[in-house]
Motif scaffolding. Structure first.
Motif, PDB file in Angstrom:
ATOM      1  N   HIS A 112       0.802  -1.223   0.000  1.00 43.94           N
ATOM      2  CA  HIS A 112       0.000   0.000   0.000  1.00 43.94           C
ATOM      3  C   HIS A 112       0.837   1.277   0.000  1.00 43.94           C
ATOM      4  N   ARG A 113       2.131   1.148   0.114  1.00 43.46           N
ATOM      5  CA  ARG A 113       3.017   2.318   0.039  1.00 43.46           C
ATOM      6  C   ARG A 113       3.768   2.385  -1.274  1.00 43.46           C
ATOM      7  N   LYS A 114       3.917   1.248  -1.962  1.00 45.22           N
ATOM      8  CA  LYS A 114       4.751   1.213  -3.155  1.00 45.22           C
ATOM      9  C   LYS A 114       4.011   0.871  -4.431  1.00 45.22           C
ATOM     10  N   THR A 115       2.738   0.532  -4.337  1.00 42.43           N
ATOM     11  CA  THR A 115       1.960   0.188  -5.526  1.00 42.43           C
ATOM     12  C   THR A 115       0.972   1.307  -5.796  1.00 42.43           C
ATOM     13  N   GLY A 116       0.940   1.786  -7.032  1.00 45.44           N
ATOM     14  CA  GLY A 116       0.008   2.840  -7.393  1.00 45.44           C
ATOM     15  C   GLY A 116      -1.291   2.272  -7.932  1.00 45.44           C
ATOM     16  N   ARG A 117      -2.383   2.962  -7.643  1.00 48.78           N
ATOM     17  CA  ARG A 117      -3.674   2.614  -8.236  1.00 48.78           C
ATOM     18  C   ARG A 117      -3.886   3.506  -9.463  1.00 48.78           C
ATOM     19  N   ASN A 118      -3.475   4.748  -9.349  1.00 48.19           N
ATOM     20  CA  ASN A 118      -3.466   5.708 -10.452  1.00 48.19           C
ATOM     21  C   ASN A 118      -2.394   6.738 -10.107  1.00 48.19           C
ATOM     22  N   PRO A 119      -2.145   7.725 -10.969  1.00 49.21           N
ATOM     23  CA  PRO A 119      -1.037   8.649 -10.676  1.00 49.21           C
ATOM     24  C   PRO A 119      -1.159   9.408  -9.355  1.00 49.21           C
ATOM     25  N   ASN A 120      -2.374   9.515  -8.822  1.00 51.69           N
ATOM     26  CA  ASN A 120      -2.565  10.322  -7.609  1.00 51.69           C
ATOM     27  C   ASN A 120      -2.819   9.514  -6.348  1.00 51.69           C
ATOM     28  N   ASN A 121      -2.966   8.212  -6.459  1.00 55.26           N
ATOM     29  CA  ASN A 121      -3.344   7.403  -5.298  1.00 55.26           C
ATOM     30  C   ASN A 121      -2.569   6.095  -5.248  1.00 55.26           C
ATOM     31  N   PHE A 122      -2.321   5.654  -4.023  1.00 52.17           N
ATOM     32  CA  PHE A 122      -1.707   4.345  -3.839  1.00 52.17           C
ATOM     33  C   PHE A 122      -2.782   3.270  -3.809  1.00 52.17           C
ATOM     34  N   PHE A 123      -2.350   2.047  -4.029  1.00 48.51           N
ATOM     35  CA  PHE A 123      -3.180   0.847  -3.974  1.00 48.51           C
ATOM     36  C   PHE A 123      -3.541   0.620  -2.513  1.00 48.51           C
ATOM     37  N   GLN A 124      -4.792   0.793  -2.163  1.00 50.25           N
ATOM     38  CA  GLN A 124      -5.244   0.738  -0.773  1.00 50.25           C
ATOM     39  C   GLN A 124      -5.726  -0.665  -0.396  1.00 50.25           C
ATOM     40  N   PRO A 125      -5.894  -0.932   0.902  1.00 49.18           N
ATOM     41  CA  PRO A 125      -6.428  -2.234   1.305  1.00 49.18           C
ATOM     42  C   PRO A 125      -7.746  -2.571   0.612  1.00 49.18           C
ATOM     43  N   GLU A 126      -8.583  -1.573   0.373  1.00 43.92           N
ATOM     44  CA  GLU A 126      -9.854  -1.809  -0.313  1.00 43.92           C
ATOM     45  C   GLU A 126      -9.613  -2.314  -1.742  1.00 43.92           C
ATOM     46  N   ASP A 127      -8.536  -1.825  -2.383  1.00 48.86           N
ATOM     47  CA  ASP A 127      -8.180  -2.307  -3.726  1.00 48.86           C
ATOM     48  C   ASP A 127      -7.724  -3.761  -3.664  1.00 48.86           C
ATOM     49  N   ALA A 128      -6.915  -4.075  -2.647  1.00 47.00           N
ATOM     50  CA  ALA A 128      -6.452  -5.455  -2.473  1.00 47.00           C
ATOM     51  C   ALA A 128      -7.635  -6.386  -2.219  1.00 47.00           C
ATOM     52  N   ILE A 129      -8.575  -5.936  -1.406  1.00 45.61           N
ATOM     53  CA  ILE A 129      -9.771  -6.738  -1.117  1.00 45.61           C
ATOM     54  C   ILE A 129     -10.553  -6.987  -2.404  1.00 45.61           C
ATOM     55  N   ALA A 130     -10.737  -5.939  -3.211  1.00 47.53           N
ATOM     56  CA  ALA A 130     -11.484  -6.086  -4.468  1.00 47.53           C
ATOM     57  C   ALA A 130     -10.760  -7.036  -5.424  1.00 47.53           C
ATOM     58  N   GLU A 131      -9.446  -6.922  -5.544  1.00 48.82           N
ATOM     59  CA  GLU A 131      -8.680  -7.809  -6.422  1.00 48.82           C
ATOM     60  C   GLU A 131      -8.718  -9.248  -5.910  1.00 48.82           C
ATOM     61  N   HIS A 132      -8.610  -9.415  -4.595  1.00 47.60           N
ATOM     62  CA  HIS A 132      -8.677 -10.748  -3.986  1.00 47.60           C
ATOM     63  C   HIS A 132     -10.032 -11.399  -4.292  1.00 47.60           C
ATOM     64  N   GLN A 133     -11.108 -10.643  -4.096  1.00 50.46           N
ATOM     65  CA  GLN A 133     -12.448 -11.171  -4.355  1.00 50.46           C
ATOM     66  C   GLN A 133     -12.644 -11.483  -5.839  1.00 50.46           C
ATOM     67  N   ALA A 134     -12.110 -10.635  -6.720  1.00 56.10           N
ATOM     68  CA  ALA A 134     -12.227 -10.883  -8.166  1.00 56.10           C
ATOM     69  C   ALA A 134     -11.500 -12.166  -8.553  1.00 56.10           C
ATOM     70  N   ALA A 135     -10.322 -12.395  -7.951  1.00 56.95           N
ATOM     71  CA  ALA A 135      -9.578 -13.629  -8.238  1.00 56.95           C
ATOM     72  C   ALA A 135     -10.352 -14.849  -7.751  1.00 56.95           C
ATOM     73  N   LEU A 136     -10.913 -14.772  -6.546  1.00 59.31           N
ATOM     74  CA  LEU A 136     -11.696 -15.901  -6.025  1.00 59.31           C
ATOM     75  C   LEU A 136     -12.920 -16.178  -6.888  1.00 59.31           C
ATOM     76  N   THR A 137     -13.595 -15.121  -7.330  1.00 64.87           N
ATOM     77  CA  THR A 137     -14.755 -15.279  -8.206  1.00 64.87           C
ATOM     78  C   THR A 137     -14.353 -15.953  -9.511  1.00 64.87           C
ATOM     79  N   PHE A 138     -13.233 -15.505 -10.083  1.00 69.63           N
ATOM     80  CA  PHE A 138     -12.742 -16.107 -11.323  1.00 69.63           C
ATOM     81  C   PHE A 138     -12.439 -17.586 -11.115  1.00 69.63           C
ATOM     82  N   TRP A 139     -11.707 -17.918 -10.056  1.00 67.81           N
ATOM     83  CA  TRP A 139     -11.337 -19.314  -9.823  1.00 67.81           C
ATOM     84  C   TRP A 139     -12.557 -20.185  -9.603  1.00 67.81           C
ATOM     85  N   ARG A 140     -13.512 -19.682  -8.836  1.00 69.31           N
ATOM     86  CA  ARG A 140     -14.735 -20.472  -8.611  1.00 69.31           C
ATOM     87  C   ARG A 140     -15.456 -20.758  -9.929  1.00 69.31           C
ATOM     88  N   SER A 141     -15.508 -19.761 -10.802  1.00 69.49           N
ATOM     89  CA  SER A 141     -16.180 -19.979 -12.086  1.00 69.49           C
ATOM     90  C   SER A 141     -15.393 -20.951 -12.958  1.00 69.49           C
TER      91      SER A 141
END
Length: 153
Positions: A112-141
């Motif tokens: 969350h300090r070294k990964t960017g989400r866009n030029p003005n914001n870092f990758f936040q825990p909420e982004d990690a949660i969303a990516e984690h859930q998207a990966a789980l959804t993909f794998w389940r399908s």
């Protein structure tokens, strides 16, 4: 720097499962490897980069190499199905302390300090949660369908 490793005798496929090198360097190192390479990025590949554009770059550069980059994707090599994607931190692993865990990770955790989400914001825990859930959804399908062959995930 992750220089290409020497393939073991009889190897059919090399799987690179994250934390290999910065940004897209792993694809460059393994672009002309002797056997097919299946590559899933880890969180450190995203450090000092913007997540979305980096994933696009990884996908584009792998398309010009013998590397199969998987980010919520699959590929089949010799009747073996490879399903992959980066599985970011599961903050729901501790549901009784979820809020506290998320807030505690927000600044000190490198993701969350070294990964960017866009030029003005870092990758936040909420982004990690969303990516984690998207990966789980993909794998389940993916695992819900039929595939006549071996599966590696």
């Amino acid at each position: 720097m992750a220089l290409p490793i020497t393939p073991a005798p009889g190897i059919d496929v090399l799987v690179l499962a994250g934390d290999i090198d910065r940004h897209a360097a792993a694809i460059d190192h393994y672009a002309d490897y002797l056997v097919p390479v299946v590559y899933v990025h880890g969180n450190p590949e995203c450090y000092e980069a913007e997540f979305g554009p980096l994933v696009s770059e990884l996908r584009q550069r792998a398309g010009c190499a013998s590397v199969r980059f998987l980010e919520k994707e699959e590929c089949v090599i010799w009747s073996v199905r490879f399903v992959g994607g980066c599985l970011w931190t599961d903050y729901h692993a501790y549901p009784l302390r979820f809020k506290e865990t998320v807030e505690h990770a927000r600044m000190p955790m490198l993701d969350h300090r070294k990964t960017g989400r866009n030029p003005n914001n870092f990758f936040q825990p909420e982004d990690a949660i969303a990516e984690h859930q998207a990966a789980l959804t993909f794998w389940r399908s993916e695992f819900g369908g039929h595939f006549w062959g071996r599966l590696l995930w």
